[in-house]
Design a protein around this motif. Structure first.
Motif, PDB file in Angstrom:
ATOM      1  N   VAL A  28      -3.353  -0.166  15.484  1.00 47.63           N
ATOM      2  CA  VAL A  28      -4.235   0.677  14.672  1.00 47.63           C
ATOM      3  C   VAL A  28      -3.843   1.021  13.548  1.00 47.63           C
ATOM      4  O   VAL A  28      -2.325   1.739  14.285  1.00 47.63           O
ATOM      5  CB  VAL A  28      -5.680   2.004  14.949  1.00 47.63           C
ATOM      6  CG1 VAL A  28      -6.137   1.923  13.903  1.00 47.63           C
ATOM      7  CG2 VAL A  28      -6.055   0.507  16.013  1.00 47.63           C
ATOM      8  N   TYR A  29      -3.545   0.431  12.118  1.00 46.32           N
ATOM      9  CA  TYR A  29      -2.634   0.728  11.220  1.00 46.32           C
ATOM     10  C   TYR A  29      -2.994   1.432  10.111  1.00 46.32           C
ATOM     11  O   TYR A  29      -4.347   1.344   9.816  1.00 46.32           O
ATOM     12  CB  TYR A  29      -1.608  -0.708  11.025  1.00 46.32           C
ATOM     13  CG  TYR A  29      -0.941  -1.343  11.440  1.00 46.32           C
ATOM     14  CD1 TYR A  29       0.278  -0.880  12.412  1.00 46.32           C
ATOM     15  CD2 TYR A  29      -1.410  -2.531  11.839  1.00 46.32           C
ATOM     16  CE1 TYR A  29       1.216  -1.679  13.531  1.00 46.32           C
ATOM     17  CE2 TYR A  29       0.074  -3.426  12.787  1.00 46.32           C
ATOM     18  CZ  TYR A  29       0.775  -2.863  13.457  1.00 46.32           C
ATOM     19  OH  TYR A  29       0.861  -3.541  14.756  1.00 46.32           O
ATOM     20  N   ARG A  30      -2.170   2.665   9.777  1.00 49.41           N
ATOM     21  CA  ARG A  30      -3.191   3.568   9.067  1.00 49.41           C
ATOM     22  C   ARG A  30      -1.909   3.631   7.012  1.00 49.41           C
ATOM     23  O   ARG A  30      -0.450   4.013   7.519  1.00 49.41           O
ATOM     24  CB  ARG A  30      -3.179   4.620   9.528  1.00 49.41           C
ATOM     25  CG  ARG A  30      -4.150   5.483   7.707  1.00 49.41           C
ATOM     26  CD  ARG A  30      -4.566   6.758   8.653  1.00 49.41           C
ATOM     27  NE  ARG A  30      -3.666   7.915   8.887  1.00 49.41           N
ATOM     28  CZ  ARG A  30      -4.124   8.886   9.357  1.00 49.41           C
ATOM     29  NH1 ARG A  30      -5.245   9.701   9.741  1.00 49.41           N
ATOM     30  NH2 ARG A  30      -2.943   9.700  10.002  1.00 49.41           N
ATOM     31  N   ALA A  31      -2.586   3.207   6.287  1.00 49.14           N
ATOM     32  CA  ALA A  31      -1.568   4.070   5.282  1.00 49.14           C
ATOM     33  C   ALA A  31      -2.289   3.914   4.350  1.00 49.14           C
ATOM     34  O   ALA A  31      -3.352   3.709   4.135  1.00 49.14           O
ATOM     35  CB  ALA A  31      -0.727   1.947   4.310  1.00 49.14           C
ATOM     36  N   PHE A  32      -1.898   5.102   3.562  1.00 51.93           N
ATOM     37  CA  PHE A  32      -1.954   5.534   1.821  1.00 51.93           C
ATOM     38  C   PHE A  32      -1.906   4.942   0.398  1.00 51.93           C
ATOM     39  O   PHE A  32      -0.220   5.215   0.352  1.00 51.93           O
ATOM     40  CB  PHE A  32      -2.232   6.901   2.080  1.00 51.93           C
ATOM     41  CG  PHE A  32      -2.865   8.015   3.069  1.00 51.93           C
ATOM     42  CD1 PHE A  32      -4.452   8.120   2.821  1.00 51.93           C
ATOM     43  CD2 PHE A  32      -1.956   7.999   4.182  1.00 51.93           C
ATOM     44  CE1 PHE A  32      -4.677   8.907   4.289  1.00 51.93           C
ATOM     45  CE2 PHE A  32      -3.192   8.816   5.428  1.00 51.93           C
ATOM     46  CZ  PHE A  32      -4.090   8.911   4.885  1.00 51.93           C
ATOM     47  N   ARG A  33      -3.198   4.978  -0.574  1.00 51.60           N
ATOM     48  CA  ARG A  33      -1.642   4.278  -1.797  1.00 51.60           C
ATOM     49  C   ARG A  33      -1.324   4.616  -2.438  1.00 51.60           C
ATOM     50  O   ARG A  33      -1.263   6.328  -2.510  1.00 51.60           O
ATOM     51  CB  ARG A  33      -3.327   3.961  -2.186  1.00 51.60           C
ATOM     52  CG  ARG A  33      -2.651   3.438  -3.476  1.00 51.60           C
ATOM     53  CD  ARG A  33      -4.372   2.856  -4.788  1.00 51.60           C
ATOM     54  NE  ARG A  33      -3.893   2.861  -5.843  1.00 51.60           N
ATOM     55  CZ  ARG A  33      -4.382   3.144  -6.957  1.00 51.60           C
ATOM     56  NH1 ARG A  33      -5.569   3.797  -7.287  1.00 51.60           N
ATOM     57  NH2 ARG A  33      -3.871   3.254  -7.993  1.00 51.60           N
ATOM     58  N   ARG A  34       0.185   4.728  -2.589  1.00 49.83           N
ATOM     59  CA  ARG A  34       1.026   5.477  -3.072  1.00 49.83           C
ATOM     60  C   ARG A  34       0.266   6.316  -4.299  1.00 49.83           C
ATOM     61  O   ARG A  34      -0.404   5.435  -4.634  1.00 49.83           O
ATOM     62  CB  ARG A  34       1.919   5.085  -3.669  1.00 49.83           C
ATOM     63  CG  ARG A  34       2.720   4.403  -2.864  1.00 49.83           C
ATOM     64  CD  ARG A  34       3.916   3.236  -2.824  1.00 49.83           C
ATOM     65  NE  ARG A  34       4.557   2.669  -1.219  1.00 49.83           N
ATOM     66  CZ  ARG A  34       4.556   1.577  -1.642  1.00 49.83           C
ATOM     67  NH1 ARG A  34       3.708   0.746  -2.167  1.00 49.83           N
ATOM     68  NH2 ARG A  34       5.268   1.045  -0.749  1.00 49.83           N
ATOM     69  N   ILE A  75       0.775  -1.495  -0.198  1.00 44.28           N
ATOM     70  CA  ILE A  75       0.109   0.251   0.445  1.00 44.28           C
ATOM     71  C   ILE A  75       1.162   0.883  -0.353  1.00 44.28           C
ATOM     72  O   ILE A  75       1.099   1.818  -0.542  1.00 44.28           O
ATOM     73  CB  ILE A  75      -1.006   0.148   1.102  1.00 44.28           C
ATOM     74  CG1 ILE A  75      -1.468  -1.530   1.348  1.00 44.28           C
ATOM     75  CG2 ILE A  75      -2.057   1.092   1.488  1.00 44.28           C
ATOM     76  CD1 ILE A  75      -2.703  -1.199   0.468  1.00 44.28           C
ATOM     77  N   GLY A  76       1.979   0.833   1.007  1.00 45.02           N
ATOM     78  CA  GLY A  76       2.571   2.484   1.258  1.00 45.02           C
ATOM     79  C   GLY A  76       2.572   2.738   2.511  1.00 45.02           C
ATOM     80  O   GLY A  76       3.116   1.577   3.584  1.00 45.02           O
ATOM     81  N   PRO A  77       3.694   3.618   2.840  1.00 49.52           N
ATOM     82  CA  PRO A  77       3.832   3.561   4.057  1.00 49.52           C
ATOM     83  C   PRO A  77       2.717   3.560   5.371  1.00 49.52           C
ATOM     84  O   PRO A  77       1.835   3.998   5.665  1.00 49.52           O
ATOM     85  CB  PRO A  77       4.671   5.027   4.612  1.00 49.52           C
ATOM     86  CG  PRO A  77       4.659   5.486   2.621  1.00 49.52           C
ATOM     87  CD  PRO A  77       4.083   4.721   2.092  1.00 49.52           C
ATOM     88  N   CYS A  78       3.432   2.891   6.164  1.00 48.00           N
ATOM     89  CA  CYS A  78       2.146   2.576   7.382  1.00 48.00           C
ATOM     90  C   CYS A  78       2.712   3.619   8.316  1.00 48.00           C
ATOM     91  O   CYS A  78       3.610   3.448   8.764  1.00 48.00           O
ATOM     92  CB  CYS A  78       2.897   0.858   7.598  1.00 48.00           C
ATOM     93  SG  CYS A  78       1.537  -0.079   8.523  1.00 48.00           S
ATOM     94  N   GLU A  79       1.667   3.477   9.110  1.00 47.87           N
ATOM     95  CA  GLU A  79       1.815   4.571  10.703  1.00 47.87           C
ATOM     96  C   GLU A  79       1.224   4.035  11.784  1.00 47.87           C
ATOM     97  O   GLU A  79       0.041   2.933  11.189  1.00 47.87           O
ATOM     98  CB  GLU A  79       1.034   5.919  10.030  1.00 47.87           C
ATOM     99  CG  GLU A  79       0.928   6.666  11.169  1.00 47.87           C
ATOM    100  CD  GLU A  79       0.271   8.242  11.018  1.00 47.87           C
ATOM    101  OE1 GLU A  79      -0.094   8.581  11.892  1.00 47.87           O
ATOM    102  OE2 GLU A  79      -0.438   7.795   9.981  1.00 47.87           O
ATOM    103  N   THR A  80       1.443   4.203  12.633  1.00 53.67           N
ATOM    104  CA  THR A  80       0.361   3.593  13.909  1.00 53.67           C
ATOM    105  C   THR A  80       0.053   3.940  14.937  1.00 53.67           C
ATOM    106  O   THR A  80      -0.010   5.366  15.193  1.00 53.67           O
ATOM    107  CB  THR A  80       1.629   2.359  14.808  1.00 53.67           C
ATOM    108  OG1 THR A  80       2.400   1.669  13.870  1.00 53.67           O
ATOM    109  CG2 THR A  80       0.916   1.664  16.060  1.00 53.67           C
TER     110      THR A  80
END
Length: 340
Positions: free
Chosen positions: A334-340, A320-325
């Motif tokens: 809980v993890y979040r990522a935005f599509r490149r 997906i892209g860089p992963c943020e906790t």
């Protein structure tokens, strides 16, 4: 071949007439069974999809449908499910399907709880007895008495109320569904991560369970459309009921992973499973993460909650892209990522 399926073939001499199998996984055994093809019952959407190619055996997805007619088979095999409540449901359906005097076999592995399952069987069928023990499995047999017909899935449905972030929802339940009757800790943490946010749609809830996440988001953001998918029959049935009771807009479909999904979404959200039966199994979530990007709009967001020990951040970064906790404790992240 699964141990339970191997043991079924060891005991096939007990099966006569028209057959029903509830919870079968591998269709390869069907050609080795005696008797007349009857009906296959599975609560797994992927297995049901595979079985559509079988010409002799009609396949039913879940515990409801016109093919599940009373007194329509002579022998029935029930495989142990994960929960005792779902076993009770399967045994009730088996009694409904089978003619009086017919044979019922219950098969399960010891690690699946077959000993406790046998006690459940004996409560309903007092004449039940063990006929085999092999491959870490047990096989129990009972004779189906008269008066077992009248199975109605709606009688097994229950309702409960969950509260999170100032929002109250009525949630449907059925035996075997994840977190029946309560708001599980992981989902609660996922919902809390949306505090102060106004998610934009369209939204897809993957592995939706009873529809809690989708319904909660739709109540938080009026007019939000939240589609949902799940591989399990009970989840799809309950999510549809939950959406209807809470006046939520969105389409709920059975799907093995994202196979049945065709749309593109601004937000993909999930509390994904990591068990198959009693075994830890992350393959479904790994496949979901691999396929998620092609269902996300450009810049679209993926947000999931998972047990912290699972290796998802690297997979999210890869697909997906860089992963943020967004949040974490000793058990969940809980993890979040935005599509490149």
């Amino acid at each position: 071949m699964l141990n339970t399926h191997d043991v079924l073939l060891r005991n096939r001499e007990y099966l006569t007439g028209r057959l029903a199998l509830i919870g079968l996984v591998e269709a390869s055994v069907l050609g080795q069974l005696p008797g007349e093809p009857g009906v296959l019952v599975t609560d797994h959407a992927g297995i049901h999809e595979q079985w559509q190619a079988l010409t002799d055996w009609p396949s039913v997805f879940g515990y409801d449908g016109p093919a599940l007619a009373a007194d329509s088979v002579d022998s029935v095999v029930v495989f142990m499910p994960k929960s005792r409540q779902e076993l009770e449901l399967r045994l009730a359906l088996a009694g409904h399907l089978t003619r009086a005097g017919g044979t019922l076999l219950l098969i399960g592995e010891k690690k699946e709880g077959i000993a406790g399952g046998a006690r459940v069987l004996q409560f309903t069928y007092p004449d039940a007895c063990k006929v085999d023990s092999a491959r870490h499995c047990q096989v129990w047999m009972a004779t189906v008495p008269a008066g077992m017909t009248g199975f109605n899935l709606s009688a097994w449905r229950n309702w409960h109320v969950i509260r999170a972030g100032g929002i109250e929802l009525d949630v449907a339940g059925l035996p075997g569904i994840f977190s029946d009757g309560r708001l599980d800790v992981g989902t609660k943490q996922l919902l809390a991560s949306f505090e102060g946010e106004t998610p934009a749609g369209p939204v897809l809830d993957f592995a939706c369970g009873a529809g809690v996440v989708g319904a909660w988001l739709a109540r938080k953001v009026p007019d939000l459309t939240v589609d949902a998918v799940d591989v399990q029959f009970q989840a799809v049935a309950c999510a549809r009921e939950t959406y209807a009771r809470n006046h939520v807009k969105g389409e709920i479909r059975p799907s093995d992973g994202l196979a049945a999904v065709t749309g593109h979404y601004r937000l993909l959200v999930s509390n994904p499973p990591f068990h198959t039966g009693v075994k830890t199994d992350t393959t479904m979530t790994e496949a979901f993460l691999r396929d998620a990007a092609r269902h996300l709009q450009s810049g679209g967001e993926l947000r999931i909650v998972a047990n912290s020990f699972l290796p998802y951040p690297e997979l999210i970064k890869r697909y997906i892209g860089p992963c943020e906790t967004l949040s974490e404790d000793r058990k969940f992240s809980v993890y979040r990522a935005f599509r490149r």
